[in-house]
Design a protein around this motif. Sequence first.
Motif, PDB file in Angstrom:
ATOM      1  N   GLU A  18      -6.004 -25.937  16.743  1.00  0.00           N
ATOM      2  CA  GLU A  18      -4.741 -24.908  16.702  1.00  0.00           C
ATOM      3  C   GLU A  18      -4.912 -24.209  15.231  1.00  0.00           C
ATOM      4  N   ILE A  19      -4.409 -22.886  15.158  1.00  0.00           N
ATOM      5  CA  ILE A  19      -4.178 -22.197  13.929  1.00  0.00           C
ATOM      6  C   ILE A  19      -2.679 -22.260  13.732  1.00  0.00           C
ATOM      7  N   ASP A  20      -2.676 -22.514  12.444  1.00  0.00           N
ATOM      8  CA  ASP A  20      -1.067 -22.061  11.962  1.00  0.00           C
ATOM      9  C   ASP A  20      -1.203 -20.688  11.574  1.00  0.00           C
ATOM     10  N   ILE A  21      -0.408 -19.873  12.332  1.00  0.00           N
ATOM     11  CA  ILE A  21      -0.531 -18.478  12.322  1.00  0.00           C
ATOM     12  C   ILE A  21       0.537 -18.085  10.931  1.00  0.00           C
ATOM     13  N   ASP A  22       1.564 -18.639  10.810  1.00  0.00           N
ATOM     14  CA  ASP A  22       2.249 -18.429   9.435  1.00  0.00           C
ATOM     15  C   ASP A  22       1.553 -18.663   8.331  1.00  0.00           C
ATOM     16  N   TYR A  23       0.913 -19.856   8.103  1.00  0.00           N
ATOM     17  CA  TYR A  23       0.122 -20.142   6.972  1.00  0.00           C
ATOM     18  C   TYR A  23      -1.051 -18.854   6.854  1.00  0.00           C
ATOM     19  N   GLU A  24      -1.902 -18.462   7.827  1.00  0.00           N
ATOM     20  CA  GLU A  24      -2.872 -17.625   7.917  1.00  0.00           C
ATOM     21  C   GLU A  24      -2.281 -16.219   7.393  1.00  0.00           C
ATOM     22  N   LEU A  25      -0.868 -15.688   8.004  1.00  0.00           N
ATOM     23  CA  LEU A  25      -0.271 -14.673   7.560  1.00  0.00           C
ATOM     24  C   LEU A  25       0.075 -14.672   6.238  1.00  0.00           C
ATOM     25  N   ASP A  26       0.746 -15.757   5.710  1.00  0.00           N
ATOM     26  CA  ASP A  26       1.001 -15.933   4.091  1.00  0.00           C
ATOM     27  C   ASP A  26      -0.271 -15.661   3.353  1.00  0.00           C
ATOM     28  N   ALA A  27      -1.363 -16.198   3.693  1.00  0.00           N
ATOM     29  CA  ALA A  27      -2.611 -16.212   3.040  1.00  0.00           C
ATOM     30  C   ALA A  27      -3.155 -14.562   3.021  1.00  0.00           C
ATOM     31  N   VAL A  28      -3.031 -13.981   4.044  1.00  0.00           N
ATOM     32  CA  VAL A  28      -3.577 -12.639   3.979  1.00  0.00           C
ATOM     33  C   VAL A  28      -2.268 -11.912   3.129  1.00  0.00           C
ATOM     34  N   ASP A  29      -1.143 -12.029   3.322  1.00  0.00           N
ATOM     35  CA  ASP A  29      -0.281 -11.425   2.481  1.00  0.00           C
ATOM     36  C   ASP A  29      -0.507 -11.765   0.817  1.00  0.00           C
ATOM     37  N   ARG A  30      -0.878 -12.984   0.450  1.00  0.00           N
ATOM     38  CA  ARG A  30      -1.098 -13.352  -0.870  1.00  0.00           C
ATOM     39  C   ARG A  30      -2.355 -12.336  -1.213  1.00  0.00           C
ATOM     40  N   ARG A  31      -3.615 -12.403  -0.376  1.00  0.00           N
ATOM     41  CA  ARG A  31      -4.689 -11.530  -0.634  1.00  0.00           C
ATOM     42  C   ARG A  31      -4.154 -10.206  -1.115  1.00  0.00           C
ATOM     43  N   VAL A  32      -3.562  -9.518  -0.016  1.00  0.00           N
ATOM     44  CA  VAL A  32      -3.201  -7.912  -0.477  1.00  0.00           C
ATOM     45  C   VAL A  32      -2.359  -7.796  -1.458  1.00  0.00           C
ATOM     46  N   ARG A  33      -1.429  -8.652  -1.896  1.00  0.00           N
ATOM     47  CA  ARG A  33      -0.673  -8.559  -3.064  1.00  0.00           C
ATOM     48  C   ARG A  33      -1.516  -8.625  -4.291  1.00  0.00           C
ATOM     49  N   GLN A  34      -2.444  -9.659  -4.228  1.00  0.00           N
ATOM     50  CA  GLN A  34      -3.324  -9.907  -5.320  1.00  0.00           C
ATOM     51  C   GLN A  34      -4.296  -8.506  -5.633  1.00  0.00           C
ATOM     52  N   THR A  35      -4.733  -7.967  -4.418  1.00  0.00           N
ATOM     53  CA  THR A  35      -5.486  -6.899  -4.583  1.00  0.00           C
ATOM     54  C   THR A  35      -4.869  -5.723  -5.016  1.00  0.00           C
ATOM     55  N   GLU A  36      -3.517  -5.746  -4.483  1.00  0.00           N
ATOM     56  CA  GLU A  36      -2.734  -4.442  -5.000  1.00  0.00           C
ATOM     57  C   GLU A  36      -2.425  -4.523  -6.447  1.00  0.00           C
ATOM     58  N   GLU A  37      -2.240  -5.961  -6.856  1.00  0.00           N
ATOM     59  CA  GLU A  37      -1.955  -5.967  -8.404  1.00  0.00           C
ATOM     60  C   GLU A  37      -3.258  -5.585  -9.102  1.00  0.00           C
ATOM     61  N   ARG A  38      -4.424  -5.869  -8.863  1.00  0.00           N
ATOM     62  CA  ARG A  38      -5.635  -5.558  -9.380  1.00  0.00           C
ATOM     63  C   ARG A  38      -5.906  -4.391  -9.416  1.00  0.00           C
ATOM     64  N   ALA A  39      -5.509  -3.565  -8.539  1.00  0.00           N
ATOM     65  CA  ALA A  39      -5.982  -2.157  -8.223  1.00  0.00           C
ATOM     66  C   ALA A  39      -4.977  -1.454  -9.148  1.00  0.00           C
ATOM     67  N   LEU A  40      -3.644  -1.894  -9.072  1.00  0.00           N
ATOM     68  CA  LEU A  40      -2.740  -1.015 -10.025  1.00  0.00           C
ATOM     69  C   LEU A  40      -3.097  -1.275 -11.544  1.00  0.00           C
ATOM     70  N   ALA A  41      -3.642  -2.575 -11.867  1.00  0.00           N
ATOM     71  CA  ALA A  41      -3.787  -2.664 -13.291  1.00  0.00           C
ATOM     72  C   ALA A  41      -5.047  -1.724 -13.719  1.00  0.00           C
ATOM     73  N   ARG A  42      -6.015  -1.826 -12.747  1.00  0.00           N
ATOM     74  CA  ARG A  42      -7.200  -0.984 -13.078  1.00  0.00           C
ATOM     75  C   ARG A  42      -6.833   0.669 -13.217  1.00  0.00           C
ATOM     76  N   LEU A  43      -6.080   0.885 -12.194  1.00  0.00           N
ATOM     77  CA  LEU A  43      -5.679   2.458 -12.196  1.00  0.00           C
ATOM     78  C   LEU A  43      -4.538   2.723 -13.629  1.00  0.00           C
ATOM     79  N   ASP A  44      -4.126   1.916 -14.067  1.00  0.00           N
ATOM     80  CA  ASP A  44      -3.380   2.038 -15.228  1.00  0.00           C
ATOM     81  C   ASP A  44      -4.596   2.661 -16.470  1.00  0.00           C
TER      82      ASP A  44
END
Length: 136
Positions: free
Chosen positions: A2-28
């Motif tokens: 069984e897949i814990d969909i909430d856990y998986e969605l949280d993991a995806v959300d964390r990766r997206v936020r981390q990528t966004e933070e890294r991208a914004l830091a590099r764009l600065d």
Amino acid sequence: MEIDIDYELDAVDRRVRQTEERALARLDQVGPITGQASDGAVGVEVRPGGQLSQVQLTPAALAGGAEQLAARIMALAEQATRRAGAAMHQALAPVLGPDGEKHLTSLGYEPIDHDVEDVADTVFESPLGPPRRPRR
């Protein structure tokens, strides 16, 4: 299994936020690209992403007539825009990975091969490296 969909969605959300933070830091780190004709008569500034933000002219720029002046401005702006796209590519490609690199290229943000770039009448100041001196 069984897949814990909430856990998986949280993991995806964390990766997206981390990528966004890294991208914004590099764009600065990406600043405007400035290009100036070797005689100093015409200069342009292009923001990251390619928007022309400033054109500078000296009285000497007017000596060749309107058509020549327009051609010089357009050539400088085009070269600076390519460099601005390359700066965006350089800043974001490491963060976005191979698939992101394809998307950057599709948006016109491509690396520049400095050995073949035509800058015969131009000096650039940019985050891509030291100013280039015109070839003689």
